[in-house]
Design a protein around this motif. Structure first.
Motif, PDB file in Angstrom:
ATOM      1  N   VAL A 110       0.856  -1.178   0.000  1.00 17.48           N
ATOM      2  CA  VAL A 110       0.000   0.000   0.000  1.00 17.48           C
ATOM      3  C   VAL A 110       0.894   1.230   0.000  1.00 17.48           C
ATOM      4  O   VAL A 110       1.835   1.317   0.799  1.00 17.48           O
ATOM      5  CB  VAL A 110      -0.920   0.029   1.237  1.00 17.48           C
ATOM      6  N   LEU A 111       0.627   2.167  -0.908  1.00 11.86           N
ATOM      7  CA  LEU A 111       1.430   3.380  -1.020  1.00 11.86           C
ATOM      8  C   LEU A 111       0.633   4.588  -0.520  1.00 11.86           C
ATOM      9  O   LEU A 111      -0.568   4.675  -0.717  1.00 11.86           O
ATOM     10  CB  LEU A 111       1.848   3.640  -2.470  1.00 11.86           C
ATOM     11  N   LEU A 142       5.481   6.315   1.745  1.00 10.19           N
ATOM     12  CA  LEU A 142       5.694   5.001   2.336  1.00 10.19           C
ATOM     13  C   LEU A 142       5.063   3.922   1.482  1.00 10.19           C
ATOM     14  O   LEU A 142       3.997   4.120   0.889  1.00 10.19           O
ATOM     15  CB  LEU A 142       5.073   4.911   3.735  1.00 10.19           C
ATOM     16  N   ALA A 143       5.727   2.781   1.438  1.00 15.73           N
ATOM     17  CA  ALA A 143       5.136   1.556   0.911  1.00 15.73           C
ATOM     18  C   ALA A 143       5.156   0.545   2.039  1.00 15.73           C
ATOM     19  O   ALA A 143       6.226   0.258   2.598  1.00 15.73           O
ATOM     20  CB  ALA A 143       5.935   1.030  -0.286  1.00 15.73           C
ATOM     21  N   GLY A 148       1.264  -3.448   7.842  1.00  7.07           N
ATOM     22  CA  GLY A 148       1.803  -2.140   8.171  1.00  7.07           C
ATOM     23  C   GLY A 148       3.312  -2.056   8.272  1.00  7.07           C
ATOM     24  O   GLY A 148       3.842  -1.029   8.715  1.00  7.07           O
ATOM     25  N   LEU A 149       4.022  -3.093   7.867  1.00  5.07           N
ATOM     26  CA  LEU A 149       5.486  -3.075   7.930  1.00  5.07           C
ATOM     27  C   LEU A 149       6.049  -2.341   6.716  1.00  5.07           C
ATOM     28  O   LEU A 149       5.600  -2.557   5.582  1.00  5.07           O
ATOM     29  CB  LEU A 149       6.039  -4.500   7.980  1.00  5.07           C
ATOM     30  N   ILE A 150       7.029  -1.499   6.953  1.00  7.05           N
ATOM     31  CA  ILE A 150       7.563  -0.648   5.888  1.00  7.05           C
ATOM     32  C   ILE A 150       8.439  -1.436   4.923  1.00  7.05           C
ATOM     33  O   ILE A 150       9.360  -2.142   5.329  1.00  7.05           O
ATOM     34  CB  ILE A 150       8.342   0.533   6.487  1.00  7.05           C
ATOM     35  N   ILE A 151       8.138  -1.270   3.636  1.00  2.32           N
ATOM     36  CA  ILE A 151       8.928  -1.884   2.572  1.00  2.32           C
ATOM     37  C   ILE A 151       9.880  -0.862   1.959  1.00  2.32           C
ATOM     38  O   ILE A 151      11.025  -1.170   1.640  1.00  2.32           O
ATOM     39  CB  ILE A 151       8.016  -2.450   1.451  1.00  2.32           C
ATOM     40  N   ALA A 152       9.403   0.372   1.778  1.00  2.00           N
ATOM     41  CA  ALA A 152      10.216   1.408   1.146  1.00  2.00           C
ATOM     42  C   ALA A 152       9.817   2.776   1.658  1.00  2.00           C
ATOM     43  O   ALA A 152       8.668   2.999   2.057  1.00  2.00           O
ATOM     44  CB  ALA A 152      10.069   1.346  -0.377  1.00  2.00           C
ATOM     45  N   VAL A 180       6.289  -8.518  -5.149  1.00  2.00           N
ATOM     46  CA  VAL A 180       5.089  -7.672  -5.140  1.00  2.00           C
ATOM     47  C   VAL A 180       4.427  -7.664  -6.514  1.00  2.00           C
ATOM     48  O   VAL A 180       5.075  -7.394  -7.530  1.00  2.00           O
ATOM     49  CB  VAL A 180       5.440  -6.231  -4.708  1.00  2.00           C
ATOM     50  N   ARG A 181       3.137  -7.921  -6.538  1.00  7.76           N
ATOM     51  CA  ARG A 181       2.371  -7.954  -7.784  1.00  7.76           C
ATOM     52  C   ARG A 181       1.222  -6.948  -7.784  1.00  7.76           C
ATOM     53  O   ARG A 181       0.671  -6.639  -8.846  1.00  7.76           O
ATOM     54  CB  ARG A 181       1.804  -9.371  -8.019  1.00  7.76           C
ATOM     55  N   THR A 182       0.856  -6.436  -6.610  1.00  3.41           N
ATOM     56  CA  THR A 182      -0.268  -5.502  -6.508  1.00  3.41           C
ATOM     57  C   THR A 182       0.100  -4.356  -5.580  1.00  3.41           C
ATOM     58  O   THR A 182       0.747  -4.570  -4.543  1.00  3.41           O
ATOM     59  CB  THR A 182      -1.532  -6.201  -5.969  1.00  3.41           C
ATOM     60  N   ALA A 183      -0.311  -3.147  -5.954  1.00  2.00           N
ATOM     61  CA  ALA A 183      -0.113  -1.974  -5.102  1.00  2.00           C
ATOM     62  C   ALA A 183      -1.415  -1.191  -5.038  1.00  2.00           C
ATOM     63  O   ALA A 183      -2.037  -0.922  -6.076  1.00  2.00           O
ATOM     64  CB  ALA A 183       1.014  -1.095  -5.638  1.00  2.00           C
TER      65      ALA A 183
END
Length: 275
Positions: A110-111, A142-143, A148-152, A180-183
């Motif tokens: 989630v962005l 944030l991504a 809710g864990l931060i990826i980027a 990752v395939r969906t945002a």
């Protein structure tokens, strides 16, 4: 020197047991030319950074029972340049996901972006005005995964559009994980982000609000990134943007994220909430 009294932000023994191998590995890869092992304990360097993140104090106001400010700042800058802060966050994120019965890397992110005011002294060249929210300062992108864990993390001037932030976040997501395939994004992100995601093999879905709903209504799944933004603001160093360089702001967010994950892994309470 006598052992100092602990602060609420200090690493607990179980927390240090988790993070110690990661920092020891970094130390082994970066030996001193002279063979010197270093004068200060790495645990105390991390404790000082955690203290500063939570209290928001200036460098020169770090308590005297921590290692000297110059040493703490040196490791903060070196770890930032080497990307150790982001790697620690990545490893801890994988560990806590696996502990929760999930795969190490997510398939959905989630962005979102958040505008924050910049403190006095932050260079004008790195800030701007978010015209929609009338906020002068910087914007944090944030991504996060579904828990809710931060990826980027991306930090830019507040005047930068969500399209540029979304594109930069997707690039970082792909660099840190290939799963990752969906945002999911909100309506602030436009078709250029969707198109860029397609080139990376990511289906970017713009989640539109139901116009019939009034007030604050959390969107399914997307609310996780809002929660993470809120948790970051509990760190006083993140309540505003105090950093001269956007890369330092990004590092502060990674350290805040790592602290929360460490508590999950070690099963320790958030003692600083009592302060």
């Amino acid at each position: 020197m006598d052992e100092r009294k602990p602060y609420n932000t200090d690493l607990s023994e179980p927390e240090w047991a988790v993070i110690k191998p990661l920092i020891a590995a970094w130390k082994a890869q970066h030996p001193s030319v002279s063979g010197h092992q270093g004068r200060y304990e790495m645990r105390e360097i991390v404790n000082a950074l955690r203290y500063q993140n939570r209290t928001g104090c200036q460098w020169e106001l770090l308590p005297h029972d921590f290692p000297p400010t110059g040493a703490v700042r040196y490791y903060f800058d070196v770890w930032k340049r080497d990307g150790l802060d982001a790697r620690i966050n990545d490893v801890l994120r994988m560990m806590v996901r696996e502990k929760a019965g999930r795969t190490a890397d997510p398939s959905l992110v989630v962005l979102d972006s958040q505008s924050v005011r910049a403190a006095a002294g932050v260079p004008k060249s790195t800030t701007g005005l978010d015209a929609a929210k009338k906020t002068p300062g910087r914007r944090r992108g944030l991504a996060v995964d579904v828990i809710g864990l931060i990826i980027a993390v991306v930090v830019v001037a507040a005047s930068v559009h969500d399209n540029a932030i979304g594109t930069a976040l997707l690039n970082k997501v792909v660099a840190s994980t290939g799963t990752v395939r969906t945002a999911l994004v909100d309506q602030g992100f436009k078709n250029s982000v969707v198109d860029h995601g397609r080139t990376l093999g990511i289906d970017v879905q713009i989640v539109e609000r139901n116009p019939a709903r009034t007030g604050f209504v959390p969107e399914p799944i997307r609310w996780r990134v809002e929660q993470t933004n809120g948790l970051n603001m509990l760190e006083r160093r993140l309540a505003r943007d105090f950093e001269h360089a956007p890369s330092s702001s990004e590092s502060r967010i990674y350290w805040a994220s790592a602290g929360r994950i460490l508590r999950r892994l070690a099963g320790t309470p958030a003692r600083w909430r009592e302060a």
